[in-house]
Design a protein around this motif. Structure first.
Motif, PDB file in Angstrom:
ATOM      1  N   ILE A 169       0.688  -1.125   0.026  1.00  0.00           N
ATOM      2  CA  ILE A 169      -0.129  -0.031   0.102  1.00  0.00           C
ATOM      3  C   ILE A 169       0.795   1.198  -0.002  1.00  0.00           C
ATOM      4  CG2 ILE A 169      -1.540   1.261   1.451  1.00  0.00           C
ATOM      5  CD1 ILE A 169      -2.800  -1.363   2.324  1.00  0.00           C
ATOM      6  N   ILE A 170       1.752   1.158   0.884  1.00  0.00           N
ATOM      7  CA  ILE A 170       2.863   2.648   0.880  1.00  0.00           C
ATOM      8  C   ILE A 170       3.759   2.474  -0.374  1.00  0.00           C
ATOM      9  CG2 ILE A 170       4.738   3.405   2.057  1.00  0.00           C
ATOM     10  CD1 ILE A 170       2.081   3.420   3.756  1.00  0.00           C
ATOM     11  N   TYR A 171       3.852   1.462  -0.854  1.00  0.00           N
ATOM     12  CA  TYR A 171       4.895   1.553  -2.039  1.00  0.00           C
ATOM     13  C   TYR A 171       4.005   1.933  -3.289  1.00  0.00           C
ATOM     14  CZ  TYR A 171       6.871  -0.285  -6.632  1.00  0.00           C
ATOM     15  OH  TYR A 171       7.428  -0.433  -7.816  1.00  0.00           O
ATOM     16  N   LYS A 177       1.461   8.592  -6.512  1.00  0.00           N
ATOM     17  CA  LYS A 177       1.141   9.874  -6.166  1.00  0.00           C
ATOM     18  C   LYS A 177       2.594  10.837  -5.927  1.00  0.00           C
ATOM     19  CE  LYS A 177      -2.846   8.334  -3.646  1.00  0.00           C
ATOM     20  NZ  LYS A 177      -2.701   6.801  -3.939  1.00  0.00           N
ATOM     21  N   GLY A 178       3.636   9.931  -5.699  1.00  0.00           N
ATOM     22  CA  GLY A 178       4.611  10.800  -5.261  1.00  0.00           C
ATOM     23  C   GLY A 178       4.803  11.172  -3.797  1.00  0.00           C
ATOM     24  N   ILE A 179       6.243  11.523  -3.108  1.00  0.00           N
ATOM     25  CA  ILE A 179       5.987  11.768  -1.795  1.00  0.00           C
ATOM     26  C   ILE A 179       5.048  13.146  -1.513  1.00  0.00           C
ATOM     27  CG2 ILE A 179       7.521  12.559  -0.184  1.00  0.00           C
ATOM     28  CD1 ILE A 179      10.010  11.108  -1.378  1.00  0.00           C
ATOM     29  N   GLY A 180       5.108  13.948  -2.386  1.00  0.00           N
ATOM     30  CA  GLY A 180       4.332  15.252  -2.153  1.00  0.00           C
ATOM     31  C   GLY A 180       2.690  14.587  -2.186  1.00  0.00           C
ATOM     32  N   GLY A 181       2.283  13.961  -3.331  1.00  0.00           N
ATOM     33  CA  GLY A 181       1.123  13.813  -3.312  1.00  0.00           C
ATOM     34  C   GLY A 181       0.585  12.946  -2.186  1.00  0.00           C
ATOM     35  N   PHE A 182       1.279  11.928  -1.820  1.00  0.00           N
ATOM     36  CA  PHE A 182       1.215  10.988  -0.703  1.00  0.00           C
ATOM     37  C   PHE A 182       1.068  11.928   0.788  1.00  0.00           C
ATOM     38  CE2 PHE A 182       2.385   7.565   2.524  1.00  0.00           C
ATOM     39  CZ  PHE A 182       1.070   7.044   2.624  1.00  0.00           C
ATOM     40  N   ALA A 183       1.859  12.847   0.954  1.00  0.00           N
ATOM     41  CA  ALA A 183       1.733  13.685   2.120  1.00  0.00           C
ATOM     42  C   ALA A 183       0.413  14.586   2.173  1.00  0.00           C
ATOM     43  CB  ALA A 183       3.229  14.470   2.125  1.00  0.00           C
ATOM     44  N   LYS A 184       0.395  15.095   0.927  1.00  0.00           N
ATOM     45  CA  LYS A 184      -0.815  15.771   0.876  1.00  0.00           C
ATOM     46  C   LYS A 184      -2.094  15.024   1.009  1.00  0.00           C
ATOM     47  CE  LYS A 184      -3.299  19.019  -2.491  1.00  0.00           C
ATOM     48  NZ  LYS A 184      -3.271  19.718  -3.741  1.00  0.00           N
ATOM     49  N   GLU A 185      -2.151  13.994   0.544  1.00  0.00           N
ATOM     50  CA  GLU A 185      -3.221  13.000   0.831  1.00  0.00           C
ATOM     51  C   GLU A 185      -3.682  12.735   2.257  1.00  0.00           C
ATOM     52  OE1 GLU A 185      -4.735   9.234  -1.729  1.00  0.00           O
ATOM     53  OE2 GLU A 185      -3.244   8.568  -0.133  1.00  0.00           O
ATOM     54  N   LEU A 270      -5.154  -1.926  -2.446  1.00  0.00           N
ATOM     55  CA  LEU A 270      -4.133  -1.337  -3.691  1.00  0.00           C
ATOM     56  C   LEU A 270      -4.481  -0.578  -4.519  1.00  0.00           C
ATOM     57  CD1 LEU A 270      -2.161  -4.865  -3.605  1.00  0.00           C
ATOM     58  CD2 LEU A 270      -1.392  -2.886  -2.379  1.00  0.00           C
ATOM     59  N   SER A 271      -5.827  -0.962  -5.032  1.00  0.00           N
ATOM     60  CA  SER A 271      -6.570  -0.094  -5.979  1.00  0.00           C
ATOM     61  C   SER A 271      -6.484   1.438  -5.463  1.00  0.00           C
ATOM     62  CB  SER A 271      -7.976  -0.523  -6.352  1.00  0.00           C
ATOM     63  OG  SER A 271      -8.562   0.123  -7.273  1.00  0.00           O
ATOM     64  N   LEU A 272      -6.846   1.480  -4.060  1.00  0.00           N
ATOM     65  CA  LEU A 272      -7.212   2.749  -3.712  1.00  0.00           C
ATOM     66  C   LEU A 272      -5.763   3.621  -3.683  1.00  0.00           C
ATOM     67  CD1 LEU A 272      -9.638   2.242  -0.449  1.00  0.00           C
ATOM     68  CD2 LEU A 272     -10.113   3.322  -2.736  1.00  0.00           C
ATOM     69  N   ALA A 273      -4.639   2.945  -3.225  1.00  0.00           N
ATOM     70  CA  ALA A 273      -3.419   3.449  -3.176  1.00  0.00           C
ATOM     71  C   ALA A 273      -2.911   3.795  -4.507  1.00  0.00           C
ATOM     72  CB  ALA A 273      -2.580   2.338  -2.613  1.00  0.00           C
ATOM     73  N   SER A 274      -3.483   3.309  -5.563  1.00  0.00           N
ATOM     74  CA  SER A 274      -3.008   3.394  -7.009  1.00  0.00           C
ATOM     75  C   SER A 274      -3.660   4.466  -7.666  1.00  0.00           C
ATOM     76  CB  SER A 274      -3.077   2.207  -7.724  1.00  0.00           C
ATOM     77  OG  SER A 274      -2.247   1.118  -7.465  1.00  0.00           O
ATOM     78  N   GLU A 275      -4.942   5.060  -7.160  1.00  0.00           N
ATOM     79  CA  GLU A 275      -5.462   6.087  -7.473  1.00  0.00           C
ATOM     80  C   GLU A 275      -4.911   7.369  -7.318  1.00  0.00           C
ATOM     81  OE1 GLU A 275      -9.464   5.795  -6.099  1.00  0.00           O
ATOM     82  OE2 GLU A 275      -9.969   3.814  -7.316  1.00  0.00           O
ATOM     83  N   ASP A 276      -4.817   8.253  -8.341  1.00  0.00           N
ATOM     84  CA  ASP A 276      -4.004   9.434  -8.287  1.00  0.00           C
ATOM     85  C   ASP A 276      -5.045  10.536  -8.672  1.00  0.00           C
ATOM     86  OD1 ASP A 276      -2.265  11.581  -8.059  1.00  0.00           O
ATOM     87  OD2 ASP A 276      -1.469  11.256 -10.209  1.00  0.00           O
ATOM     88  N   HIS A 277      -5.719  11.130  -7.497  1.00  0.00           N
ATOM     89  CA  HIS A 277      -6.680  12.093  -7.669  1.00  0.00           C
ATOM     90  C   HIS A 277      -6.316  13.435  -6.767  1.00  0.00           C
ATOM     91  CE1 HIS A 277      -8.110  10.603  -3.859  1.00  0.00           C
ATOM     92  NE2 HIS A 277      -7.910   9.277  -4.272  1.00  0.00           N
TER      93      HIS A 277
END
Length: 277
Positions: A169-171, A177-185, A270-277
């Motif tokens: 999930i983290i990977y 999303k990238g580090i910035g996108g994940f942090a923003k999420e 994993l699908s939720l982790a892979s969605e870039d929104h």
């Protein structure tokens, strides 16, 4: 075998893992590991899970090598049915693109199912065999030999499986999303305002950690409770067979369901982790 113990002792014996640990005096087993500290190995859980994993790989590889394009045999048809079932669920649930998800889902479903199916083995059979081997080969008292044959009744294994899913999930979150996108999420949802960053971070972190925790506890809880019922039925003695049969028939429906739920939740996470929104 149930008559050799009190009911409490019988249940405790069947729910105790065969444990190996390292002490100042060398390798110790079972009761000698009670004060050995944190690092203890449940050798029955490790052994049965590894054996069943190897059996899964061998079976699917051997069927794949012998597969024909004509009319399939019964085993090939059965394996193809499982593969198509898993593939259909992955396609309908996972919305990203990854060559890993389908093989991962297949591995989780079949491996967890095989480990769950060990619950159908009579509760006294494998512990009795282990006790005889311990007595004949190592001079041990059979009462001091433990054998839990259902790996998914061990919280260590279910947490290990869930931890592997958590790492993925983290990977995928960082990859998509990238580090910035994940942090923003983690900091800007569900309240998209800088003033709510601490609240968002707490809520999203709890949600993130709850996913592997729920995976591990759900599988462990269902299988542990089911194994406990089999053991309680075995304490009845000669009148256990009708109840054992009825519970086993019902349990045949539960075992694939728990493997399916673990697989589906893994795909969803994993699908939720892979969605870039």
């Amino acid at each position: 075998m149930a008559s050799e113990y009190t009911t409490t002792g019988y249940i405790k014996h069947h729910l105790t893992n065969a444990t190996m640990c390292s002490t100042e005096n060398g390798i110790a087993f079972n009761k000698a590991c009670s004060d050995a500290g944190f690092w203890q190995w449940h050798v029955d859980t490790l052994g049965w899970s590894i054996v069943l994993g190897i059996f899964f790989l061998w079976l699917f590889r051997s069927v794949g090598k012998k597969a024909t394009t004509g009319v399939p045999g019964k085993m090939q048809a059965f394996i193809e049915l499982i593969v198509e079932f898993v593939d259909d669920n992955v396609k309908s649930t996972y919305h990203g693109k990854s060559a890993l998800i389908a093989p991962l889902a297949l591995t989780i479903f079949v491996w967890v199912l095989l480990m769950n199916l060990m619950d159908l083995v009579p509760v006294d059979l494998l512990p009795w065999i282990a006790g005889q081997i311990g007595a004949a080969g190592f001079g041990m008292d059979p009462h001091d030999v433990y054998m839990k044959a259902v790996p998914t009744t061990d919280l260590n294994l279910t947490f290990a499986l869930a931890f592997g899913v958590f790492v993925l999930i983290i990977y995928y979150s960082l990859k998509m999303k990238g580090i910035g996108g994940f942090a923003k999420e983690l900091t800007m949802q569900p309240f998209n305002h800088w003033a709510f960053i601490p609240v968002n971070f707490i809520l999203e972190t709890v949600t993130l950690l709850a996913r592997p925790l729920s995976l591990a506890l759900r599988l462990f809880g269902n299988l542990y409770a089911s194994e406990l019922i089999f053991i309680l039925i075995a304490t009845i003695g000669y009148f256990q067979l009708p109840l054992h049969f009825m519970w086993a028939v019902f349990h045949i429906l539960v075992l694939p369901l728990q493997a399916f739920i673990f697989m589906m939740l893994t795909i969803v996470y994993l699908s939720l982790a892979s969605e870039d929104h």
